[in-house]
Design an enzyme around this catalytic site. Structure first.
Site, PDB file in Angstrom:
ATOM      1  N   ASP A  49       0.867  -1.182   0.000  1.00 55.33           N
ATOM      2  CA  ASP A  49       0.000   0.000   0.000  1.00 55.33           C
ATOM      3  C   ASP A  49       0.899   1.224   0.000  1.00 55.33           C
ATOM      4  O   ASP A  49       2.103   1.127   0.256  1.00 55.33           O
ATOM      5  CB  ASP A  49      -0.909   0.008   1.240  1.00 55.33           C
ATOM      6  N   SER A  50       0.290   2.391  -0.237  1.00 57.21           N
ATOM      7  CA  SER A  50       1.062   3.622  -0.171  1.00 57.21           C
ATOM      8  C   SER A  50       1.483   3.934   1.269  1.00 57.21           C
ATOM      9  O   SER A  50       2.328   4.791   1.485  1.00 57.21           O
ATOM     10  CB  SER A  50       0.217   4.771  -0.717  1.00 57.21           C
ATOM     11  N   CYS A  78      -3.639  -0.924  -2.182  1.00 62.19           N
ATOM     12  CA  CYS A  78      -3.893   0.486  -2.490  1.00 62.19           C
ATOM     13  C   CYS A  78      -4.868   0.591  -3.668  1.00 62.19           C
ATOM     14  O   CYS A  78      -4.610   0.049  -4.747  1.00 62.19           O
ATOM     15  CB  CYS A  78      -2.565   1.150  -2.842  1.00 62.19           C
ATOM     16  N   GLU A 118      -4.695   9.660   8.814  1.00 65.77           N
ATOM     17  CA  GLU A 118      -3.250   9.705   9.111  1.00 65.77           C
ATOM     18  C   GLU A 118      -2.989  10.540  10.376  1.00 65.77           C
ATOM     19  O   GLU A 118      -2.068  10.287  11.120  1.00 65.77           O
ATOM     20  CB  GLU A 118      -2.486  10.354   7.940  1.00 65.77           C
ATOM     21  N   CYS A 171     -10.995   3.216  -0.932  1.00 67.00           N
ATOM     22  CA  CYS A 171      -9.700   3.711  -0.459  1.00 67.00           C
ATOM     23  C   CYS A 171      -9.344   2.939   0.808  1.00 67.00           C
ATOM     24  O   CYS A 171     -10.220   2.692   1.647  1.00 67.00           O
ATOM     25  CB  CYS A 171      -9.798   5.209  -0.162  1.00 67.00           C
ATOM     26  N   HIS A 228      -7.989   3.736   3.485  1.00 60.76           N
ATOM     27  CA  HIS A 228      -8.185   4.395   4.779  1.00 60.76           C
ATOM     28  C   HIS A 228      -9.640   4.443   5.234  1.00 60.76           C
ATOM     29  O   HIS A 228      -9.921   4.630   6.405  1.00 60.76           O
ATOM     30  CB  HIS A 228      -7.668   5.829   4.707  1.00 60.76           C
TER      31      HIS A 228
HETATM   32  N1  DGL Z   1      -3.797   3.857  -0.299  1.00 61.23           N
HETATM   33  C1  DGL Z   1      -4.477   4.901  -1.016  1.00 61.23           C
HETATM   34  C2  DGL Z   1      -5.704   4.299  -1.737  1.00 61.23           C
HETATM   35  O1  DGL Z   1      -6.264   3.314  -1.318  1.00 61.23           O
HETATM   36  C3  DGL Z   1      -4.926   6.010  -0.103  1.00 61.23           C
HETATM   37  C4  DGL Z   1      -3.797   6.861   0.425  1.00 61.23           C
HETATM   38  C5  DGL Z   1      -3.019   7.568  -0.641  1.00 61.23           C
HETATM   39  O2  DGL Z   1      -3.523   8.525  -1.265  1.00 61.23           O
HETATM   40  O3  DGL Z   1      -1.890   7.165  -0.850  1.00 61.23           O
HETATM   41  O4  DGL Z   1      -6.101   4.821  -2.746  1.00 61.23           O
END
Ligand code: DGL
Length: 272
Positions: free
Chosen positions: A9-10, A72, A151, A183, A185
């Site tokens: 993931d990011s 992600c 975050e 997403c 999060h």
């Molecule tokens: N992990 C990203 C997503 O699911 C969300 C956070 C980001 O913008 O990096 O799209």
């Protein structure tokens, strides 16, 4: 570790996906990579997302993973095809499982999608939904501020509820009965999103959908007796990852290691 599943993931948000996969396959070893140095991905260009995603996959392949989960949504939206071209192991993104789940729960076929700028602009959820059911009506809305709120650990802050209300009040006039939380999060905010949209709308969590998909894939394998081992790699700030990770998982993600990326800048002549 034995033939682990790799997840990237990011950043920390993909732990929502890790958590569901761990519940579904408690005996499976998992290696997680969170690109905490380069988060957010949601506001970056397609080209950059593809480049980062390839680098993340190569790192996980070096950890001998047998299957890759792209947790992600932004990477799933932009990079899956490119990743598949460069690896022979199975690669699963969150878009298809989320779309399938949404269609299986929606009664009126009016489906909302919320996600990062990148995910919404890519139109990937729309494509996946339309390919499964051409008659469904789709309404999408980028809700980028929700990522930094998570975050910042403002999960229970009144501002978070106000922002969700602001984002969704017009959107809800479309008679939607299902919303895909597109997403990593957003499942962390599920309770407050549900309060805002009301109980008549079903929230689809991509993390749950992908875990179900994996459970099916592994159903023919013999069940191991020992619990899985977990390693977490991050590209920056392991301490922050542990704090937020504990919020998401309800326990300390113990084995967190920091990695750094060495590369050289080159002129980019390609158009994507
Ligand atoms: N992990 C990203 C997503 O699911 C969300 C956070 C980001 O913008 O990096 O799209």
């Amino acid at each position: 570790m034995k033939n682990p599943i790799g997840i990237f993931d990011s950043g920390v948000g993909g732990l929502t996906v890790f958590h569901e996969i761990k519940k579904a396959l408690p005996h499976k070893d998992i290696v997680y990579f969170g690109d905490t140095a380069r988060v957010p991905y949601g506001s970056k260009s397609k080209r950059t997302i593809i480049q980062y995603s390839l680098q993340n996959m190569i790192f996980l392949l070096q950890q001998h993973i047998e299957l890759l989960v792209v947790a992600c949504n932004t990477s799933s939206a932009y990079a899956i095809e490119e990743l598949k071209k460069h690896s022979s192991i199975p690669i699963i993104g969150v878009i298809e499982p989320g779309a399938k789940k949404a269609l299986s729960v929606s009664k009126n076929r009016r489906i909302g999608i919320i996600g990062t700028e990148g995910t919404i602009t890519s139109g990937s959820y729309e494509k996946a939904l339309k390919s499964l059911d051409a008659q469904c009506e789709i309404f999408s809305k980028p809700t980028p501020l929700l990522v930094p709120l998570v975050e910042e650990n403002w999960i229970h802050h009144k501002v978070t509820k106000e922002i969700i209300q602001e984002y969704l009040h017009e959107f809800l006039e479309n008679d939607i009965d299902t919303i895909i939380m597109g997403c990593t999060h957003y499942p962390v905010l599920k309770k407050v999103i549900q309060e805002v949209v009301g109980n008549s709308i079903t929230l689809v969590d991509s993390a749950e959908s992908i875990a179900l998909e994996l459970k099916k894939m592994y159903s023919s394998q013999p069940i191991q007796k020992t619990a899985g081992n977990y390693t977490f790699f991050v590209s920056d700030n392991p301490e922050k990852f542990k704090i937020l990770g504990t919020q998401i998982l309800g326990e300390d993600p113990k084995n967190v290691k920091k990695v750094f990326f060495t590369d050289a800048w080159v002129i980019d002549d390609f158009d994507v």
